[in-house]
Write a protein that holds these residues in place. Structure first.
Motif, mmCIF file in Angstrom:
data_model
loop_
_atom_site.group_PDB
_atom_site.id
_atom_site.type_symbol
_atom_site.label_atom_id
_atom_site.label_comp_id
_atom_site.label_asym_id
_atom_site.label_seq_id
_atom_site.Cartn_x
_atom_site.Cartn_y
_atom_site.Cartn_z
ATOM 1 N N ARG A 289 0.862 -1.076 -0.182
ATOM 2 C CA ARG A 289 0.211 -0.150 0.227
ATOM 3 C C ARG A 289 0.891 1.247 0.072
ATOM 4 N N CYS A 290 0.365 2.446 0.027
ATOM 5 C CA CYS A 290 1.071 3.570 0.001
ATOM 6 C C CYS A 290 1.562 3.762 1.218
ATOM 7 N N ARG A 291 2.990 4.164 1.388
ATOM 8 C CA ARG A 291 3.774 4.417 2.813
ATOM 9 C C ARG A 291 4.619 5.585 2.577
ATOM 10 N N ARG A 292 4.820 6.173 3.732
ATOM 11 C CA ARG A 292 5.676 7.422 3.617
ATOM 12 C C ARG A 292 7.029 6.947 3.750
ATOM 13 N N SER A 293 8.028 7.699 2.669
ATOM 14 C CA SER A 293 9.573 7.257 2.414
ATOM 15 C C SER A 293 10.192 8.380 2.332
ATOM 16 N N LYS A 294 11.588 8.190 2.589
ATOM 17 C CA LYS A 294 12.332 9.346 2.370
ATOM 18 C C LYS A 294 13.239 9.235 1.224
ATOM 19 N N ASN A 295 13.552 10.251 0.576
ATOM 20 C CA ASN A 295 14.449 10.188 -0.725
ATOM 21 C C ASN A 295 16.033 10.254 -0.141
ATOM 22 N N ARG A 296 16.903 10.325 -1.264
ATOM 23 C CA ARG A 296 18.327 10.431 -0.676
ATOM 24 C C ARG A 296 18.549 11.809 -0.464
ATOM 25 N N TRP A 297 17.695 12.965 -0.795
ATOM 26 C CA TRP A 297 18.069 14.165 -0.332
ATOM 27 C C TRP A 297 17.124 14.276 1.131
ATOM 28 N N GLY A 298 16.620 13.295 1.879
ATOM 29 C CA GLY A 298 15.837 13.610 3.059
ATOM 30 C C GLY A 298 14.552 14.114 2.856
ATOM 31 N N LYS A 299 14.084 14.094 1.533
ATOM 32 C CA LYS A 299 12.715 14.515 1.579
ATOM 33 C C LYS A 299 11.704 13.734 1.603
ATOM 34 N N TYR A 300 10.533 13.689 2.290
ATOM 35 C CA TYR A 300 9.454 12.662 2.544
ATOM 36 C C TYR A 300 8.622 12.758 1.386
ATOM 37 N N PHE A 301 8.178 11.455 0.957
ATOM 38 C CA PHE A 301 7.270 11.575 -0.064
ATOM 39 C C PHE A 301 6.492 9.864 0.099
ATOM 40 N N VAL A 302 5.236 9.820 -0.721
ATOM 41 C CA VAL A 302 4.354 8.829 -0.387
ATOM 42 C C VAL A 302 4.712 7.876 -1.462
ATOM 43 N N ASN A 303 5.144 6.714 -1.029
ATOM 44 C CA ASN A 303 5.560 5.498 -2.260
ATOM 45 C C ASN A 303 4.543 4.214 -1.967
ATOM 46 N N PHE A 304 4.406 3.403 -3.171
ATOM 47 C CA PHE A 304 3.571 2.090 -2.700
ATOM 48 C C PHE A 304 4.705 1.011 -2.582
ATOM 49 N N LEU A 305 4.714 0.551 -1.283
ATOM 50 C CA LEU A 305 5.792 -0.319 -0.672
ATOM 51 C C LEU A 305 4.725 -1.623 0.058
ATOM 52 N N PRO A 306 5.816 -2.665 0.082
ATOM 53 C CA PRO A 306 5.186 -3.833 1.219
ATOM 54 C C PRO A 306 5.686 -3.565 2.428
ATOM 55 N N ALA A 307 5.070 -4.077 3.550
ATOM 56 C CA ALA A 307 5.618 -3.959 5.027
ATOM 57 C C ALA A 307 4.715 -5.236 5.387
ATOM 58 N N VAL A 308 5.092 -5.711 6.553
ATOM 59 C CA VAL A 308 4.578 -6.871 7.242
ATOM 60 C C VAL A 308 2.856 -6.394 7.268
ATOM 61 N N SER A 309 2.151 -7.374 6.924
ATOM 62 C CA SER A 309 0.595 -7.394 7.096
ATOM 63 C C SER A 309 0.105 -7.171 8.583
ATOM 64 N N ASP A 310 -1.040 -6.501 8.746
ATOM 65 C CA ASP A 310 -1.652 -6.458 10.014
ATOM 66 C C ASP A 310 -1.898 -7.896 10.396
ATOM 67 N N ARG A 311 -2.264 -8.695 9.549
ATOM 68 C CA ARG A 311 -2.641 -9.945 10.065
ATOM 69 C C ARG A 311 -1.418 -10.793 10.567
ATOM 70 N N ALA A 312 -0.351 -10.668 9.842
ATOM 71 C CA ALA A 312 0.835 -11.323 10.374
ATOM 72 C C ALA A 312 1.352 -10.661 11.726
ATOM 73 N N LYS A 313 1.159 -9.363 12.006
ATOM 74 C CA LYS A 313 1.651 -8.904 13.226
ATOM 75 C C LYS A 313 0.761 -9.319 14.336
ATOM 76 N N LYS A 314 -0.404 -9.663 14.176
ATOM 77 C CA LYS A 314 -1.488 -9.977 15.242
ATOM 78 C C LYS A 314 -1.178 -11.387 15.305
ATOM 79 N N GLU A 315 -0.743 -12.212 14.279
ATOM 80 C CA GLU A 315 -0.244 -13.760 14.580
ATOM 81 C C GLU A 315 0.697 -13.952 15.328
ATOM 82 N N MET A 316 1.917 -12.954 15.295
ATOM 83 C CA MET A 316 3.116 -12.634 15.832
ATOM 84 C C MET A 316 2.724 -12.526 17.333
ATOM 85 N N ARG A 317 2.170 -11.464 17.777
ATOM 86 C CA ARG A 317 1.655 -10.978 19.126
ATOM 87 C C ARG A 317 0.836 -12.345 19.761
#
Length: 416
Positions: A289-317
Motif C-alpha cells: 500500500r502507499c507508505r511514507r518514505s524518504k528520498n536520498r535528499w531527506g525529503k519525504y514522499f508517499v510511495n507504494f511499498l510492502p510491509a509486514v501485514s496487520d494479520r501477520a503482526k497479530k499472529e506474531m503477538r
C-alpha cells in the motif's frame, strides 16, 4: 539389480530420500509410525520399500487427514502420508525434479531451488513502481480441485519413466482417512502436506497459468508462489480484461477464481492521483500500500511499498502471548532468550526485509512482556513497571545480543 525387477530403482536414491525426509521431520501418518519408530528397523524398512517399488507392488497407504484452521475462519485440509510413503515420494521427486525444473517460468517462486517468497515480494515491489494496477489472483481450493488427467498429461511431456508415472498415478488416487477412520476416495486434487504435491502443483500451474500468461499476455508480468499470484497491468481496463480471460482459462483447467478474494488494485502514491476503492493487497504475508518514505535528499514522499501485514503482526503477538513468558518466573532471562530467539530470528529475517519499521510494534509488545516478567520474578521490581523497564534497558545496553530484536536495535525504552 535383480533382473526379476521390472523397474530399475537405485538403493542409493531411496537412501538419499530417507535422509531428506528425516531432515524435514514431520508427524506420523495413518500407521502411527514416527520417524523414530521407523529408524528402529531402518535397514529392513528401507529394503522392503525399495523391493516393493522396484517390483511394481508398492501401493501407498491412505493419507491421514488433518484440518488446519485458516485465517478466514475456514479449515485447510492437509494430508499427512506415512513415513515410508514420504520416503517413496521423495525418491520420485529426486528423479523427477531435475527434468521439470528448467522448464518453469522465472517468475514462479514457490518450492523451487534458489528461489524464495522474499524474492517474489521484492520483484512485486519493483514492478508496482512501474505498473499502476495489479490483479490480485486467488484460486479457490486449488490443491483440492486440480484435474488428474491434465496433470498426468503434463507429466508425460517431461518424463517417460514408467515407475515415476505409475506411483504418481497411485498417489493421486490414494484415499484420505478421516479422524474416525473412514476413507474418502479422491478423483481430483493432490493433498497439501505430501512431499511430491508442491512439484506437481507447480507443473500444473505452469501449463494452466504461467505458459498461458507468457503467450497470451506477455505485456503483463506476474509473480507466483504456489497458488498465490499477482499480475501487473498498465490500466484498469487491461486488468479487467486479464481477470475475465484468466477466469475462463482456469475454468478450462477445472479451477475457479475466488470471487470475493480476486481483486483489481490501484497502486496509489504521490504521482498516482486517481480515485479507486481498492488501493492495497496482501501477498505472502506482506501488505502492499502507499507508505511514507524518504528520498536520498531527506525529503519525504508517499510511495507504494510492502510491509509486514496487520494479520501477520497479530499472529506474531498471539504467538508471543501463547508462550506465557510473564509466568515463567522459574526461568532466567538467558533461558527465555534461548527459548524465543530462533522464532524472533525467523520473523525478523522474513518480515524485516522490507519497511522494517512496521515490525517495531511487535517487538515493543515483546519488551512489555519481558518487563511484566521482571516485575513478577523480582520482589524489588514488583509493581514498578518503569523501574523494571529501566533495569531491562541496562541489561540491553550491556548485552545487546541477548535477544535477537535487541541486536536489531529494538531495545526497551531505557536501553535505546
Amino acid at each position: 539389480m535383480s533382473k526379476t525387477k521390472p523397474f530399475s530403482i537405485s538403493k542409493g536414491v531411496v537412501w538419499e530420500a530417507y535422509k531428506r525426509v528425516k531432515a524435514n521431520k514431520g508427524s506420523a501418518g495413518v500407521d502411527e509410525v514416527s520417524i523414530e519408530e521407523f529408524d528402529k528397523d531402518l535397514k529392513n524398512n528401507l529394503y522392503k520399500l525399495w523391493n516393493r517399488m522396484s517390483s511394481g507392488s508398492y501401493f501407498p497407504p491412505p493419507v491421514k487427514l488433518v484440518e488446519i484452521g485458516k485465517r478466514d475462519g475456514g479449515v485447510r485440509p492437509l494430508g499427512v502420508p506415512t513415513v515410508g510413503d514420504r520416503v517413496a515420494q521423495m525418491a520420485v521427486k529426486i528423479m523427477l525434479e531435475p527434468s521439470i525444473e528448467p522448464y518453469f517460468h522465472p517468475d514462479s517462486y514457490g518450492y523451487r531451488p534458489g528461489k524464495s517468497a522474499l524474492d517474489a515480494v521484492g520483484k512485486a515491489r519493483e514492478r508496482c513502481w512501474r505498473y499502476d494496477w495489479v490483479l490480485d489472483v486467488d484460486i479457490k481450493g486449488f490443491f483440492e480441485n486440480l484435474r488428474h488427467d491434465l496433470l498426468m498429461r503434463a507429466l508425460q511431456r517431461h518424463t517417460d519413466n514408467k515407475w515415476v508415472l505409475l506411483y504418481i498415478g497411485r498417489w493421486l488416487k490414494a484415499p484420505m482417512q478421516n479422524s474416525d477412520g473412514t476413507l474418502v476416495s479422491r478423483d481430483k486434487g493432490t493433498p497439501q502436506g505430501s512431499v511430491v504435491s508442491p512439484l506437481l502443483a507447480n507443473l500444473y500451474l505452469h501449463y494452466c497459468m504461467d505458459e498461458w500468461l507468457r503467450i497470451k499476455y506477455p505485456q503483463n508480468p506476474f509473480e507466483r508462489y504456489a497458488d498465490d499470484c499477482v499480475a501487473h497491468c498498465k490500466t484498469e481496463e487491461e486488468a479487467q480484461e486479464l481477470k475475465d480471460a484468466l477466469g475462463e482459462r482456469l475454468s478450462e483447467c477445472g479451477l475457479e477464481l475466488h470471487p470475493g478474494k480476486t481483486k483489481i488494485v490501484y497502486c496509489k502514491d504521490d504521482d498516482r492521483r486517481e480515485n479507486y476503492p481498492v488501493t492495497k493487497f496482501d501477498f505472502l504475508g506482506y501488505t502492499f500500500r502507499c507508505r511514507r518514505s524518504k528520498n536520498r535528499w531527506g525529503k519525504y514522499f508517499v510511495n507504494f511499498l510492502p510491509a509486514v501485514s496487520d494479520r501477520a503482526k497479530k499472529e506474531m503477538r498471539q504467538e508471543l502471548r501463547s508462550w506465557r513468558i510473564h509466568l515463567r518466573s522459574d526461568k532466567s532471562l538467558s533461558d527465555i532468550s534461548r527459548m524465543i530467539n530462533p522464532m524472533l530470528r525467523g520473523w525478523i529475517n522474513y518480515y524485516g526485509k522490507f519497511y522494517k519499521s512496521e515490525l517495531y510494534c511487535v517487538f515493543q509488545h515483546l519488551n512489555r512482556i519481558l518487563v511484566r516478567w521482571a516485575t513478577r520474578k523480582y520482589k524489588r521490581l514488583k509493581g514498578h513497571s518503569r523501574k523494571a523497564e529501566y533495569w531491562l534497558g541496562k541489561i540491553a545496553r550491556r548485552e545487546p545480543s541477548l535477544f535477537y530484536h535487541w541486536k536489531w536495535g529494538l531495545k526497551p525504552a531505557a536501553g535505546q
